[in-house]
Design a protein around this motif. Sequence first.
Motif, PDB file in Angstrom:
ATOM      1  N   UNK A  91       0.846  -1.187   0.000  1.00  0.00           N
ATOM      2  CA  UNK A  91       0.000   0.000   0.000  1.00  0.00           C
ATOM      3  C   UNK A  91       0.880   1.235   0.000  1.00  0.00           C
ATOM      4  N   UNK A  92       0.304   2.372  -0.388  1.00  0.00           N
ATOM      5  CA  UNK A  92       0.978   3.637  -0.160  1.00  0.00           C
ATOM      6  C   UNK A  92       0.963   3.889   1.349  1.00  0.00           C
ATOM      7  N   UNK A  93       2.030   4.471   1.874  1.00  0.00           N
ATOM      8  CA  UNK A  93       2.118   4.703   3.315  1.00  0.00           C
ATOM      9  C   UNK A  93       0.964   5.590   3.766  1.00  0.00           C
ATOM     10  N   UNK A  94       0.138   5.125   4.729  1.00  0.00           N
ATOM     11  CA  UNK A  94      -0.997   5.937   5.181  1.00  0.00           C
ATOM     12  C   UNK A  94      -0.526   7.182   5.925  1.00  0.00           C
ATOM     13  N   UNK A  95      -1.309   8.257   5.819  1.00  0.00           N
ATOM     14  CA  UNK A  95      -0.953   9.512   6.484  1.00  0.00           C
ATOM     15  C   UNK A  95      -1.073   9.391   8.002  1.00  0.00           C
ATOM     16  N   UNK A  96      -2.080   8.653   8.457  1.00  0.00           N
ATOM     17  CA  UNK A  96      -2.290   8.479   9.892  1.00  0.00           C
ATOM     18  C   UNK A  96      -1.795   7.108  10.336  1.00  0.00           C
ATOM     19  N   UNK A  97      -1.693   6.923  11.635  1.00  0.00           N
ATOM     20  CA  UNK A  97      -1.274   5.640  12.188  1.00  0.00           C
ATOM     21  C   UNK A  97      -2.283   4.558  11.807  1.00  0.00           C
ATOM     22  N   UNK A  98      -1.801   3.412  11.419  1.00  0.00           N
ATOM     23  CA  UNK A  98      -2.678   2.328  10.976  1.00  0.00           C
ATOM     24  C   UNK A  98      -3.502   1.781  12.137  1.00  0.00           C
ATOM     25  N   UNK A  99      -4.796   1.555  11.922  1.00  0.00           N
ATOM     26  CA  UNK A  99      -5.625   0.955  12.976  1.00  0.00           C
ATOM     27  C   UNK A  99      -5.266  -0.512  13.161  1.00  0.00           C
ATOM     28  N   UNK A 100      -5.546  -1.083  14.351  1.00  0.00           N
ATOM     29  CA  UNK A 100      -5.237  -2.503  14.583  1.00  0.00           C
ATOM     30  C   UNK A 100      -6.063  -3.439  13.710  1.00  0.00           C
ATOM     31  N   UNK A 101      -7.214  -2.974  13.254  1.00  0.00           N
ATOM     32  CA  UNK A 101      -8.048  -3.778  12.365  1.00  0.00           C
ATOM     33  C   UNK A 101      -8.759  -2.861  11.375  1.00  0.00           C
ATOM     34  N   UNK A 102      -9.204  -3.440  10.266  1.00  0.00           N
ATOM     35  CA  UNK A 102      -9.845  -2.656   9.208  1.00  0.00           C
ATOM     36  C   UNK A 102     -10.761  -3.555   8.394  1.00  0.00           C
ATOM     37  N   UNK A 103     -11.710  -2.955   7.710  1.00  0.00           N
ATOM     38  CA  UNK A 103     -12.569  -3.693   6.789  1.00  0.00           C
ATOM     39  C   UNK A 103     -11.937  -3.650   5.405  1.00  0.00           C
ATOM     40  N   UNK A 104     -11.704  -4.829   4.817  1.00  0.00           N
ATOM     41  CA  UNK A 104     -11.101  -4.917   3.490  1.00  0.00           C
ATOM     42  C   UNK A 104     -12.173  -5.294   2.477  1.00  0.00           C
ATOM     43  N   UNK A 105     -12.261  -4.523   1.404  1.00  0.00           N
ATOM     44  CA  UNK A 105     -13.267  -4.736   0.365  1.00  0.00           C
ATOM     45  C   UNK A 105     -12.567  -5.146  -0.934  1.00  0.00           C
ATOM     46  N   UNK A 106     -12.771  -6.421  -1.329  1.00  0.00           N
ATOM     47  CA  UNK A 106     -12.204  -6.938  -2.576  1.00  0.00           C
ATOM     48  C   UNK A 106     -13.176  -6.787  -3.749  1.00  0.00           C
ATOM     49  N   UNK A 107     -14.306  -6.148  -3.520  1.00  0.00           N
ATOM     50  CA  UNK A 107     -15.327  -6.060  -4.566  1.00  0.00           C
ATOM     51  C   UNK A 107     -16.349  -7.147  -4.392  1.00  0.00           C
ATOM     52  N   UNK A 108     -15.943  -8.391  -4.620  1.00  0.00           N
ATOM     53  CA  UNK A 108     -16.854  -9.523  -4.437  1.00  0.00           C
ATOM     54  C   UNK A 108     -16.947  -9.938  -2.968  1.00  0.00           C
ATOM     55  N   UNK A 109     -15.872  -9.729  -2.216  1.00  0.00           N
ATOM     56  CA  UNK A 109     -15.829 -10.157  -0.824  1.00  0.00           C
ATOM     57  C   UNK A 109     -15.439  -8.991   0.075  1.00  0.00           C
TER      58      UNK A 109
END
Length: 269
Positions: free
Chosen positions: A201-219
């Motif tokens: 990924x491109x380096x996020x501007x803010x500190x990364x959260x411990x968890x996130x929702x990932x959207x693959x389109x189908x899943x």
Amino acid sequence: MIEHAEAIVPAGVARLQVKLARTWLAAGAWREAQVYAQRAQWWDKGSSEPPELLAAIRGYTVVLLGRLDDGRAELAPQLQVAFGKAPYEVVNRENPISEMISSPHRVDCAVAVVAADVGVTAELRDQFAVALAIGASIGIALTRISHAVREVELDLGPDFPDVPVVRAGSGDEIYELADRIPGWIKSQGAETECTQFRALLMTPEDHSPPSTMIDFGEHRRTASVLAELPGAAEDTVLVLFEVSEAVSVMAGARFVCELGSGVVTRIVK
């Protein structure tokens, strides 16, 4: 009655998206067709038409790398013309690394536009590293080279062996480049069911959260961030994700999450 109406709305939107996808496909714009077919699939996951349409859309993305003033702007439209009606989209952006990582489309081939009097720069090596990390094939289009010069020595270093080099100064040479690129492109791998994968990924501007929702389109999956390390180039980060439920993906798959857009680089487990 309300439940029935709620079911009709997504199906109607999906039909409109399919119609738009077919219109774009008929016009030869496969990237736009793919976007609308993916939207249709998201709106109506029970319909067989969007997946069948997606399977019928064949196209390849070629991203140009290198310095802007080494001939990228001039080569992009010429190479697109040289492809004719073949389903190849030539993409020339100011920031190729961001384009390769953040584009919703798979990058099949990255072609570096290298001026013979400049050679390979540190910036280009970073771009090559990202292209290889996301599974794209790489090649070099050599510009600003005299016809009297038979060969040019390019110092790519040990990290990039056997990179094909094609002259791209004259019209005939650009047509040859268009003919050569299909042979450079690798076949896509198969999807693998997994719970852990690495992604660039491109380096996020803010500190990364411990968890996130990932959207693959189908899943869509909730994912924990297990580790972060420097990526293949400056301003990129390599993240190890663990999803809450197994998901079928392949290296090169693209997704969106709170950290930004990303590309799966390796299935871990």
